[in-house]
Design a protein around this motif. Structure first.
Motif, short mmCIF file in Angstrom:
data_model
loop_
_atom_site.label_atom_id
_atom_site.label_comp_id
_atom_site.label_asym_id
_atom_site.label_seq_id
_atom_site.Cartn_x
_atom_site.Cartn_y
_atom_site.Cartn_z
N LEU A 19 0.84 -1.18 0.00
CA LEU A 19 0.00 0.00 0.00
C LEU A 19 0.89 1.24 0.00
O LEU A 19 1.81 1.36 0.81
CB LEU A 19 -0.89 0.00 1.24
CG LEU A 19 -1.88 1.15 1.40
CD1 LEU A 19 -2.95 1.09 0.32
CD2 LEU A 19 -2.53 1.10 2.78
N ARG A 20 0.62 2.16 -0.91
CA ARG A 20 1.43 3.35 -1.05
C ARG A 20 0.58 4.60 -0.79
O ARG A 20 -0.54 4.69 -1.30
CB ARG A 20 2.04 3.44 -2.45
CG ARG A 20 2.96 2.28 -2.78
CD ARG A 20 3.51 2.40 -4.19
NE ARG A 20 4.42 1.31 -4.50
CZ ARG A 20 5.11 1.22 -5.62
NH1 ARG A 20 4.98 2.15 -6.56
NH2 ARG A 20 5.93 0.21 -5.83
N GLY A 21 1.12 5.52 -0.02
CA GLY A 21 0.40 6.75 0.29
C GLY A 21 1.31 7.95 0.33
O GLY A 21 2.50 7.86 0.03
N ALA A 22 0.75 9.08 0.74
CA ALA A 22 1.47 10.36 0.69
C ALA A 22 2.34 10.61 1.91
O ALA A 22 3.14 11.54 1.91
CB ALA A 22 0.48 11.51 0.52
N GLY A 23 2.18 9.82 2.97
CA GLY A 23 2.99 10.06 4.15
C GLY A 23 2.56 9.16 5.29
O GLY A 23 1.66 8.33 5.17
N GLU A 24 3.21 9.35 6.44
CA GLU A 24 3.00 8.49 7.59
C GLU A 24 1.55 8.57 8.10
O GLU A 24 0.89 7.54 8.29
CB GLU A 24 3.97 8.91 8.71
CG GLU A 24 3.96 8.00 9.91
CD GLU A 24 5.03 8.38 10.91
OE1 GLU A 24 5.16 7.67 11.92
OE2 GLU A 24 5.74 9.39 10.69
N LEU A 25 1.03 9.77 8.29
CA LEU A 25 -0.33 9.93 8.78
C LEU A 25 -1.34 9.40 7.77
O LEU A 25 -2.33 8.73 8.14
CB LEU A 25 -0.61 11.41 9.07
CG LEU A 25 -2.03 11.75 9.55
CD1 LEU A 25 -2.34 11.01 10.84
CD2 LEU A 25 -2.18 13.26 9.74
N ARG A 48 7.43 2.12 5.52
CA ARG A 48 8.73 2.37 4.91
C ARG A 48 8.61 3.55 3.95
O ARG A 48 7.56 3.74 3.33
CB ARG A 48 9.22 1.13 4.14
CG ARG A 48 9.53 -0.07 5.01
CD ARG A 48 10.04 -1.23 4.19
NE ARG A 48 9.02 -1.71 3.27
CZ ARG A 48 9.23 -1.94 1.99
NH1 ARG A 48 10.42 -1.72 1.45
NH2 ARG A 48 8.25 -2.39 1.21
N VAL A 49 9.67 4.30 3.83
CA VAL A 49 9.73 5.39 2.88
C VAL A 49 10.42 4.89 1.62
O VAL A 49 11.44 4.20 1.69
CB VAL A 49 10.48 6.61 3.46
CG1 VAL A 49 10.61 7.72 2.42
CG2 VAL A 49 9.75 7.14 4.69
N ASN A 216 14.12 8.69 8.17
CA ASN A 216 14.65 8.81 9.53
C ASN A 216 13.66 9.49 10.48
O ASN A 216 13.83 9.43 11.69
CB ASN A 216 15.95 9.61 9.52
CG ASN A 216 17.08 8.89 8.83
OD1 ASN A 216 16.95 7.71 8.50
ND2 ASN A 216 18.18 9.57 8.61
N MET A 217 12.65 10.15 9.91
CA MET A 217 11.71 10.89 10.74
C MET A 217 10.43 10.13 11.03
O MET A 217 9.51 10.66 11.67
CB MET A 217 11.37 12.24 10.08
CG MET A 217 12.57 13.13 9.87
SD MET A 217 13.53 13.41 11.37
CE MET A 217 12.34 14.32 12.36
N LEU A 218 10.33 8.88 10.59
CA LEU A 218 9.16 8.07 10.90
C LEU A 218 9.01 7.93 12.42
O LEU A 218 9.96 7.59 13.12
CB LEU A 218 9.27 6.68 10.27
CG LEU A 218 9.08 6.60 8.75
CD1 LEU A 218 9.35 5.19 8.25
CD2 LEU A 218 7.68 7.05 8.35
#
Length: 248
Positions: A19-25, A48-49, A216-218
């Motif tokens: 699943l791919r999205g725009a960011g962590e949230l 994962r980024v 690194n910011m996850l």
């Protein structure tokens, strides 16, 4: 429910879905919705980024050849150069004339290997310049396929030494009470964040302007909230261009 910012692909070898999205949230919300709407039990891995490979050499000459069936069938010899492009784009540049089926084999092989490079990441910023093609003595229906195999294996073998891994860059600002300055700075250091600028705002609060690899910011949002007892504020955006990215 539909969210046009989300996409997914099935991994045929494992039966998993990516699943791919725009960011962590964004992905956290999507996962919670899946749990709500799908009654079956399912498991999911860590966020994962995305990583990519960027071509770093200015230009290298590559000779593509392949044979099969005890050297009886040959692809012919294609002389080309792999060249660094000025941005993230990639294309095939022609300096010789080829029949359409051979052109199609060259282009499909090139874009196929770029979609999943030597480290399993998409490759960005490289052009294939086709200089010449010497046809084999025996030409048949296998020739164009052998040429495609030659290009895929040839490019894949030289990519590890010619590319570097890159990823999105996170630009962010942190506002914290002065008493938490040291502990937040230590956490940012462990995440290899670069402090671009510091300032004092609202009398006794520190403003940190930083940048770091997005991966690194996850989890940093929740970590900041816990460290500062809910008194820290984070504003961030993720960028990924040929000029703004992180090199690993």
């Amino acid at each position: 429910w539909e969210d046009f910012g989300l996409s997914f692909r099935e991994k045929i070898d494992t039966g998993q879905f990516e699943l791919r999205g725009a960011g962590e949230l964004h992905l956290d919300v999507a996962i919670n919705r899946l749990k709500e709407f799908i009654s079956e039990i399912f498991t999911f891995g860590n966020l994962r980024v995305a990583r990519y490979e960027k071509f770093k050499n200015m230009a290298i000459t590559v000779i593509f050849e392949h044979s099969a069936f005890n050297q009886k069938l040959k692809s012919g010899t294609l002389i080309s150069s792999l060249e660094k492009s000025p941005d993230f784009s990639s294309s095939v540049l022609w300096e010789c004339e080829l029949e359409e089926d051979y052109k199609s084999s060259v282009e499909s092989a090139f874009y196929e290997i770029l979609s999943n490079g030597s480290r399993g990441n998409p490759v960005l910023g490289v052009n294939l310049r086709v200089l010449s093609y010497e046809r084999p003595e025996l030409i048949n229906d296998f020739t164009s396929n052998l040429l495609k195999v030659a290009i895929i294996s040839g490019i894949k073998s030289c990519l590890p030494e010619c590319t570097i891994e890159i990823g999105p860059l996170c630009l962010f600002e942190v506002v914290i009470p002065e008493s938490f300055y040291g502990s937040v700075l230590a956490v940012l250091g462990r995440r290899n964040a670069k402090i671009v600028k510091t300032d004092i705002v609202h009398g006794n609060k520190s403003l940190l302007i930083c940048e770091a690899a997005a991966e690194n910011m996850l989890g940093f949002t929740s970590a900041l909230r816990n460290m500062t007892k809910g008194k820290g504020f984070l504003s961030q955006k993720t960028v990924f261009t040929s000029l703004s990215h992180f090199e690993f």
